[in-house]
Design a protein around this motif. Structure first.
Motif, short mmCIF file in Angstrom:
data_model
loop_
_atom_site.label_atom_id
_atom_site.label_comp_id
_atom_site.label_asym_id
_atom_site.label_seq_id
_atom_site.Cartn_x
_atom_site.Cartn_y
_atom_site.Cartn_z
N GLY A 56 51.79 53.54 55.60
CA GLY A 56 52.32 52.40 55.40
C GLY A 56 53.18 51.09 54.74
N LEU A 57 52.78 50.81 53.77
CA LEU A 57 53.93 50.01 53.32
C LEU A 57 53.75 49.85 51.83
CD1 LEU A 57 54.00 46.35 55.19
CD2 LEU A 57 55.09 48.82 55.36
N HIS A 58 52.98 51.22 50.83
CA HIS A 58 52.99 51.27 49.65
C HIS A 58 53.77 51.97 49.43
CE1 HIS A 58 51.58 53.97 45.93
NE2 HIS A 58 50.74 53.31 46.41
N ILE A 59 55.12 51.68 48.02
CA ILE A 59 55.96 52.21 47.12
C ILE A 59 54.90 52.22 46.31
CG2 ILE A 59 58.18 51.72 46.59
CD1 ILE A 59 58.56 49.92 49.09
N THR A 60 54.99 53.59 45.45
CA THR A 60 54.41 53.79 43.60
C THR A 60 55.07 52.91 43.17
OG1 THR A 60 53.91 55.99 43.27
CG2 THR A 60 56.41 55.36 43.42
N SER A 61 54.40 52.92 42.03
CA SER A 61 55.00 51.65 41.19
C SER A 61 55.91 52.42 40.08
CB SER A 61 53.84 51.75 40.09
OG SER A 61 52.50 50.79 40.89
N THR A 62 56.14 53.75 40.32
CA THR A 62 57.23 54.02 39.84
C THR A 62 59.09 53.25 40.53
OG1 THR A 62 57.46 56.40 40.73
CG2 THR A 62 56.03 55.72 37.61
N ARG A 63 58.47 53.46 41.83
CA ARG A 63 59.92 53.30 42.59
C ARG A 63 59.72 52.05 42.98
NH1 ARG A 63 58.55 58.37 45.23
NH2 ARG A 63 58.20 57.36 46.69
N PHE A 64 58.80 51.18 42.73
CA PHE A 64 58.51 50.09 43.33
C PHE A 64 60.03 48.40 42.68
CE2 PHE A 64 57.16 45.62 43.74
CZ PHE A 64 56.40 45.33 45.06
N ASP A 65 60.78 48.09 43.86
CA ASP A 65 61.90 48.01 43.34
C ASP A 65 62.10 46.33 44.45
OD1 ASP A 65 62.87 48.61 45.81
OD2 ASP A 65 64.41 50.21 45.31
N GLU A 66 61.29 45.85 45.06
CA GLU A 66 61.77 44.53 45.87
C GLU A 66 62.25 43.32 44.50
OE1 GLU A 66 61.77 40.44 47.04
OE2 GLU A 66 60.51 41.54 45.66
N PRO A 67 63.78 43.24 44.37
CA PRO A 67 64.60 42.01 43.85
C PRO A 67 64.27 40.84 43.62
CG PRO A 67 65.81 43.12 45.83
CD PRO A 67 64.18 43.24 45.95
N ARG A 68 62.88 40.77 43.87
CA ARG A 68 61.69 39.22 43.37
C ARG A 68 60.79 39.19 41.77
NH1 ARG A 68 61.23 36.47 49.69
NH2 ARG A 68 61.80 39.53 50.05
N ALA A 69 60.71 40.78 42.63
CA ALA A 69 59.25 41.43 41.63
C ALA A 69 60.32 41.66 40.49
CB ALA A 69 58.77 42.47 42.00
N LEU A 70 61.29 42.26 40.73
CA LEU A 70 61.78 43.19 39.48
C LEU A 70 63.02 41.47 38.29
CD1 LEU A 70 64.21 46.31 39.86
CD2 LEU A 70 62.09 45.81 39.47
N ARG A 71 62.97 40.45 38.87
CA ARG A 71 63.92 39.95 38.44
C ARG A 71 62.40 38.78 37.28
NH1 ARG A 71 66.52 38.22 42.99
NH2 ARG A 71 65.22 37.05 44.19
N LEU A 72 61.66 38.60 38.29
CA LEU A 72 60.07 37.58 37.49
C LEU A 72 59.69 39.40 36.45
CD1 LEU A 72 58.90 35.55 37.83
CD2 LEU A 72 57.03 36.44 38.86
N ILE A 73 59.74 40.42 36.49
CA ILE A 73 58.90 41.40 35.82
C ILE A 73 60.14 41.48 34.59
CG2 ILE A 73 58.73 43.65 34.70
CD1 ILE A 73 57.11 43.28 37.75
#
Length: 203
Positions: A76-93
């Motif tokens: 699947g497309l699961h990336i565990t929460s400690t490695r989730f690094d999608e750029p739009r997510a990181l910018r918003l967070i």
């Protein structure tokens, strides 16, 4: 035991998967110190995007990463929460004070309780209390669940305060939410009330 993720980073995922075909990303940046995040939405952990959107409503920022294709187990497309690094997510967070991670878990030995974790212990406990007062079953790490969400690298802990909250909903509850929008919104209302009180300095 959870199978290893196929992808260890968003870069590796994006090299093989096509946005708009295999996955989609929803971002709603609002003037709020809080962002609600569903990094495993769509067909990864069904129901989590809908709950995250209900919590955010039109008040808090929202981010959802959603798989659009059914995959074989372990593929699947699961990336565990400690490695989730999608750029739009990181910018918003990273532009928000606090992140609330919304996740789904297997029923296991407890198919009724919402497991609440994260490094923001005051807010974690306030959300747990609000859910209990609204008739939901919920418990924190000290009450015996293993999904603590306390790693500083966890996506919920990467806001400016470096502490957030992780909400883990069992599959059975997510199925109920899919069939009963009022029940889902009652859950979201309870979480949002705790967040609003925290922002107002009540807790």
């Amino acid at each position: 035991m959870r199978l290893a993720d196929r992808y260890e980073s968003f870069q590796s995922l994006a090299a093989r998967e096509i946005e708009g075909v295999h996955y989609r990303i929803h971002v709603a940046a609002r003037s709020s110190p809080v962002v609600v995040v569903a990094p495993h939405g769509g067909l990864i952990e069904p129901g989590t995007s809908e709950v995250a959107a209900a919590i955010a409503a039109d008040r808090f920022s929202l981010y959802c990463f959603e798989s659009l294709t059914m995959r074989a187990r372990g593929d699947g497309l699961h990336i565990t929460s400690t490695r989730f690094d999608e750029p739009r997510a990181l910018r918003l967070i990273e532009a928000s004070d606090v992140a609330i991670g919304v996740h789904g878990r297997k029923n296991g030995e407890d198919e009724a309780s919402v497991w609440v974790g994260g490094l923001h212990e005051t807010l974690r406990d306030a959300i747990c209390d609000a859910l209990l007062q609204s008739g939901f079953r919920a418990k924190t790490v000290g009450e015996g669940h293993r999904l603590a969400g306390r790693d500083p690298a966890n996506i919920c802990n990467r806001g400016r305060r470096r502490e957030g909250v992780q909400i883990e909903m069992p599959k059975a509850l997510r199925i109920k939410f899919a069939a009963d929008a009022a029940h889902r919104h009652a859950f979201a209302d309870a979480v949002r009330a705790a967040l609003s009180d925290e922002l107002a300095g009540v807790r």
